[in-house]
Scaffold this motif. Structure first.
Motif, PDB file in Angstrom:
ATOM      1  N   ASP A 197       0.857  -1.426  -0.060  1.00 37.71           N
ATOM      2  CA  ASP A 197       0.129   0.448  -0.055  1.00 37.71           C
ATOM      3  C   ASP A 197       1.004   0.994   0.301  1.00 37.71           C
ATOM      4  OD1 ASP A 197      -2.574  -1.086  -0.413  1.00 37.71           O
ATOM      5  OD2 ASP A 197      -2.799  -1.332   2.422  1.00 37.71           O
ATOM      6  N   ALA A 198       2.111   1.039  -0.081  1.00 36.99           N
ATOM      7  CA  ALA A 198       2.925   2.249   0.749  1.00 36.99           C
ATOM      8  C   ALA A 198       3.551   2.588  -1.281  1.00 36.99           C
ATOM      9  CB  ALA A 198       4.201   1.772   0.976  1.00 36.99           C
ATOM     10  N   ILE A 199       2.872   1.927  -2.282  1.00 33.44           N
ATOM     11  CA  ILE A 199       3.123   2.605  -3.626  1.00 33.44           C
ATOM     12  C   ILE A 199       2.055   2.454  -4.519  1.00 33.44           C
ATOM     13  CG2 ILE A 199       5.707   1.432  -3.584  1.00 33.44           C
ATOM     14  CD1 ILE A 199       4.660  -0.863  -5.007  1.00 33.44           C
ATOM     15  N   VAL A 200       2.583   3.263  -5.488  1.00 34.41           N
ATOM     16  CA  VAL A 200       1.250   3.359  -6.936  1.00 34.41           C
ATOM     17  C   VAL A 200       1.851   2.700  -8.174  1.00 34.41           C
ATOM     18  CG1 VAL A 200      -0.338   4.890  -8.043  1.00 34.41           C
ATOM     19  CG2 VAL A 200      -0.121   4.836  -5.059  1.00 34.41           C
ATOM     20  N   LEU A 201       1.588   2.067  -8.777  1.00 32.72           N
ATOM     21  CA  LEU A 201       1.493   1.118  -9.901  1.00 32.72           C
ATOM     22  C   LEU A 201       1.017   2.076 -10.857  1.00 32.72           C
ATOM     23  CD1 LEU A 201       2.120  -2.507  -9.330  1.00 32.72           C
ATOM     24  CD2 LEU A 201       3.865  -0.070  -8.925  1.00 32.72           C
ATOM     25  N   ARG A 202       1.943   2.209 -12.201  1.00 34.22           N
ATOM     26  CA  ARG A 202       0.667   3.524 -13.177  1.00 34.22           C
ATOM     27  C   ARG A 202       1.716   2.650 -14.614  1.00 34.22           C
ATOM     28  NH1 ARG A 202       0.936   9.206 -11.041  1.00 34.22           N
ATOM     29  NH2 ARG A 202      -0.641   8.368  -9.685  1.00 34.22           N
ATOM     30  N   GLU A 203       0.175   2.871 -15.534  1.00 27.76           N
ATOM     31  CA  GLU A 203       0.991   2.260 -16.907  1.00 27.76           C
ATOM     32  C   GLU A 203       1.596   3.133 -16.970  1.00 27.76           C
ATOM     33  OE1 GLU A 203      -1.561   0.770 -19.197  1.00 27.76           O
ATOM     34  OE2 GLU A 203      -2.134  -1.473 -17.928  1.00 27.76           O
ATOM     35  N   MET A 207       7.340   1.588 -25.326  1.00 30.05           N
ATOM     36  CA  MET A 207       7.149   0.453 -24.829  1.00 30.05           C
ATOM     37  C   MET A 207       6.621   0.345 -23.636  1.00 30.05           C
ATOM     38  SD  MET A 207      10.452  -1.336 -23.325  1.00 30.05           S
ATOM     39  CE  MET A 207      12.073   0.313 -23.204  1.00 30.05           C
ATOM     40  N   ARG A 208       6.036  -0.542 -23.302  1.00 35.25           N
ATOM     41  CA  ARG A 208       4.753  -0.239 -21.747  1.00 35.25           C
ATOM     42  C   ARG A 208       5.456  -1.288 -20.831  1.00 35.25           C
ATOM     43  NH1 ARG A 208       1.924  -4.375 -18.678  1.00 35.25           N
ATOM     44  NH2 ARG A 208       0.348  -3.190 -17.727  1.00 35.25           N
ATOM     45  N   ARG A 209       5.954  -0.151 -19.708  1.00 35.03           N
ATOM     46  CA  ARG A 209       5.999  -0.561 -17.996  1.00 35.03           C
ATOM     47  C   ARG A 209       5.348  -0.333 -17.573  1.00 35.03           C
ATOM     48  NH1 ARG A 209      12.212   2.663 -18.647  1.00 35.03           N
ATOM     49  NH2 ARG A 209      10.361   4.395 -18.810  1.00 35.03           N
ATOM     50  N   ILE A 210       5.712  -0.208 -15.799  1.00 33.84           N
ATOM     51  CA  ILE A 210       4.952  -0.159 -15.129  1.00 33.84           C
ATOM     52  C   ILE A 210       6.279   0.541 -14.383  1.00 33.84           C
ATOM     53  CG2 ILE A 210       3.856  -0.641 -12.932  1.00 33.84           C
ATOM     54  CD1 ILE A 210       2.504  -2.111 -15.419  1.00 33.84           C
ATOM     55  N   GLU A 211       5.153   1.894 -13.407  1.00 37.08           N
ATOM     56  CA  GLU A 211       6.024   3.007 -13.064  1.00 37.08           C
ATOM     57  C   GLU A 211       5.690   2.685 -11.804  1.00 37.08           C
ATOM     58  OE1 GLU A 211       6.925   7.519 -12.735  1.00 37.08           O
ATOM     59  OE2 GLU A 211       4.130   6.891 -13.092  1.00 37.08           O
ATOM     60  N   PHE A 216       9.124  -5.099 -12.978  1.00 44.45           N
ATOM     61  CA  PHE A 216       9.521  -6.186 -14.039  1.00 44.45           C
ATOM     62  C   PHE A 216       8.889  -7.730 -13.294  1.00 44.45           C
ATOM     63  CE2 PHE A 216      12.158  -2.348 -14.932  1.00 44.45           C
ATOM     64  CZ  PHE A 216      12.272  -2.035 -16.247  1.00 44.45           C
ATOM     65  N   ASP A 217       8.607  -8.707 -14.857  1.00 47.07           N
ATOM     66  CA  ASP A 217       8.129  -9.312 -13.988  1.00 47.07           C
ATOM     67  C   ASP A 217       9.808 -10.413 -14.074  1.00 47.07           C
ATOM     68  OD1 ASP A 217       5.497  -8.775 -13.666  1.00 47.07           O
ATOM     69  OD2 ASP A 217       4.616  -9.010 -15.525  1.00 47.07           O
ATOM     70  N   ASP A 218      10.573 -10.254 -14.390  1.00 46.56           N
ATOM     71  CA  ASP A 218      12.072 -10.123 -14.566  1.00 46.56           C
ATOM     72  C   ASP A 218      12.266 -10.949 -13.367  1.00 46.56           C
ATOM     73  OD1 ASP A 218      13.130  -8.226 -14.212  1.00 46.56           O
ATOM     74  OD2 ASP A 218      14.185  -8.476 -16.129  1.00 46.56           O
ATOM     75  N   GLY A 219      12.036 -10.869 -12.060  1.00 46.45           N
ATOM     76  CA  GLY A 219      12.733 -11.363 -10.698  1.00 46.45           C
ATOM     77  C   GLY A 219      12.503 -12.885 -10.658  1.00 46.45           C
ATOM     78  N   PRO A 220      13.348 -13.116  -9.800  1.00 42.76           N
ATOM     79  CA  PRO A 220      13.167 -14.265  -9.211  1.00 42.76           C
ATOM     80  C   PRO A 220      12.176 -14.939  -8.842  1.00 42.76           C
ATOM     81  CG  PRO A 220      14.862 -13.086  -7.916  1.00 42.76           C
ATOM     82  CD  PRO A 220      13.977 -11.722  -8.268  1.00 42.76           C
TER      83      PRO A 220
END
Length: 173
Positions: A101-107, A113-117, A131-135
């Motif tokens: 809840d401490a962060i906000v995700l935005r396109e 390119m499409r990223r999530i800020e 990004f979806d390339d984490g562990p």
């Protein structure tokens, strides 16, 4: 005979490119000492305008001390050292925030390119991207955060600075 000078020139140019490329890898020197004024200008550019620091040339990309990372301006607790890992990207990377809840995700389509800020909820400041390339074992996300958008609170100073409620997270609990 004209081939020899061309080969030498080619080797020098190619060698120079290799030196430049080497300077961009993880063996590059630590971030330069910045004046408070220069850091604040960089922070404004990143946090207010959505900029990005240079990879491997920022304060926390290779930082391993126990503690938490808070939003640089508001002090809002964002990430724990226990969720930080070396992604090889040259920026501090985390598997998850302390509190979603401490962060906000935005396109974000700013780079074509499409990223999530990732933005701080309280300050509404740009922090970086997820990004979806984490562990895979921790959910597969990589929160790639600009060093100048966060401030580190060492474990032994957390209580004194009002972050005592996060000590158990840093201690692995």
């Amino acid at each position: 005979m004209k081939l020899v000078p061309a080969l030498i020139a080619s080797a020098l140019i190619g060698g120079g490119a290799g030196v430049y490329a080497y300077a961009q890898n993880q063996n590059a020197p630590a971030a330069r000492e910045r004046s408070a004024n220069a850091l604040e200008r960089l922070r404004d550019w990143v946090m207010e305008r959505g900029g990005t620091e240079r990879a491997f040339d920022n304060e926390y990309w290779n930082h391993h001390e126990p503690g938490i990372y808070v939003e640089a301006r508001t002090g809002e607790a964002l990430f724990a050292s226990t969720n930080k890992y070396d992604s090889g990207s040259g920026w501090p990377s985390f598997t998850r925030p302390i509190n979603p809840d401490a962060i906000v995700l935005r396109e974000d389509y700013a780079m074509g390119m499409r990223r999530i800020e990732v933005r701080s909820r309280e300050g509404d400041h740009h922090l970086g991207h997820v990004f979806d390339d984490g562990p895979r074992g921790t959910g597969g996300q990589r929160f790639c955060i600009n060093s100048c958008a966060i401030r580190f609170i060492p474990r032994d100073q957390m209580e004194a600075q009002g972050y005592g409620r996060y000590v158990a997270i840093v201690d692995g609990g």
